[in-house]
Design a protein around this motif. Structure first.
Motif, PDB file in Angstrom:
ATOM      1  N   VAL A  27       0.867  -1.170   0.000  1.00  0.00           N
ATOM      2  CA  VAL A  27       0.000   0.000   0.000  1.00  0.00           C
ATOM      3  C   VAL A  27       0.909   1.225   0.000  1.00  0.00           C
ATOM      4  O   VAL A  27       1.912   1.270   0.707  1.00  0.00           O
ATOM      5  N   GLN A  28       0.567   2.196  -0.792  1.00  0.00           N
ATOM      6  CA  GLN A  28       1.314   3.449  -0.852  1.00  0.00           C
ATOM      7  C   GLN A  28       0.481   4.545  -0.183  1.00  0.00           C
ATOM      8  O   GLN A  28      -0.733   4.567  -0.324  1.00  0.00           O
ATOM      9  N   PHE A  81       1.368   2.072  -7.127  1.00  0.00           N
ATOM     10  CA  PHE A  81       2.502   2.980  -6.957  1.00  0.00           C
ATOM     11  C   PHE A  81       2.393   4.184  -7.894  1.00  0.00           C
ATOM     12  O   PHE A  81       2.567   5.328  -7.469  1.00  0.00           O
ATOM     13  N   ALA A  82       2.116   3.930  -9.165  1.00  0.00           N
ATOM     14  CA  ALA A  82       2.036   5.014 -10.147  1.00  0.00           C
ATOM     15  C   ALA A  82       0.924   5.995  -9.806  1.00  0.00           C
ATOM     16  O   ALA A  82       1.083   7.215  -9.947  1.00  0.00           O
ATOM     17  N   GLU A  83      -0.184   5.468  -9.317  1.00  0.00           N
ATOM     18  CA  GLU A  83      -1.311   6.321  -8.919  1.00  0.00           C
ATOM     19  C   GLU A  83      -0.928   7.218  -7.750  1.00  0.00           C
ATOM     20  O   GLU A  83      -1.249   8.405  -7.727  1.00  0.00           O
ATOM     21  N   SER A  84      -0.212   6.653  -6.784  1.00  0.00           N
ATOM     22  CA  SER A  84       0.204   7.448  -5.625  1.00  0.00           C
ATOM     23  C   SER A  84       1.204   8.530  -6.026  1.00  0.00           C
ATOM     24  O   SER A  84       1.142   9.655  -5.538  1.00  0.00           O
ATOM     25  N   LEU A  85       2.092   8.194  -6.934  1.00  0.00           N
ATOM     26  CA  LEU A  85       3.068   9.163  -7.413  1.00  0.00           C
ATOM     27  C   LEU A  85       2.379  10.314  -8.151  1.00  0.00           C
ATOM     28  O   LEU A  85       2.683  11.490  -7.929  1.00  0.00           O
ATOM     29  N   GLN A  86       1.425   9.975  -8.981  1.00  0.00           N
ATOM     30  CA  GLN A  86       0.667  10.991  -9.722  1.00  0.00           C
ATOM     31  C   GLN A  86      -0.109  11.893  -8.761  1.00  0.00           C
ATOM     32  O   GLN A  86      -0.141  13.113  -8.916  1.00  0.00           O
ATOM     33  N   ARG A  87      -0.725  11.297  -7.747  1.00  0.00           N
ATOM     34  CA  ARG A  87      -1.508  12.067  -6.775  1.00  0.00           C
ATOM     35  C   ARG A  87      -0.608  13.018  -5.976  1.00  0.00           C
ATOM     36  O   ARG A  87      -0.941  14.181  -5.769  1.00  0.00           O
TER      37      ARG A  87
END
Length: 119
Positions: A27-28, A81-87
């Protein structure tokens, strides 16, 4: 038919599968820490929020140490991970008023929410 040698198994495809498997299990967190109500803030992302908050409080980050940012005021969980980075990147680009509104919407008194971190 082409057979790979055992030492070639650890090539790029293996690495991609390993990273994909690990990121699927982790989980990120995207989070905001603050010095006080409407004070200095820090926006970050991590896989281990409790440890990261403790690191900030111990002075591991120059920005959080300089501005005495020690209170976790907001966070959200992401499976990707990519979603958390974008957010995280999106929130960092927001005007300060939007960031304050995001915190106030979920935590009107800007109290520490460390106790609410999922285990």
């Amino acid at each position: 038919m082409l057979v790979e040698a055992p030492d070639q198994v650890r090539g790029e495809v293996y690495l991609q599968l390993t990273v994909a498997q690990q990121s699927a299990l982790m989980v990120q967190f995207v989070y905001i820490m603050a010095s006080r109500h409407c004070g200095a803030i820090y926006i970050g992302r991590t896989g281990n929020l409790a440890a990261r908050v403790e690191a900030h409080r111990a002075g591991a980050s120059v920005h959080t140490a300089k501005y005495r940012i020690r209170t976790l005021v907001w966070f959200e969980c992401h499976e990707d991970f990519a979603e958390s980075l974008q957010r995280e990147r999106a929130i960092k680009r927001w005007p300060r008023a939007w960031k304050n509104a995001l915190i106030a919407e979920h935590n009107p008194n800007w109290q520490d929410v460390t106790a609410h971190i999922p285990v």
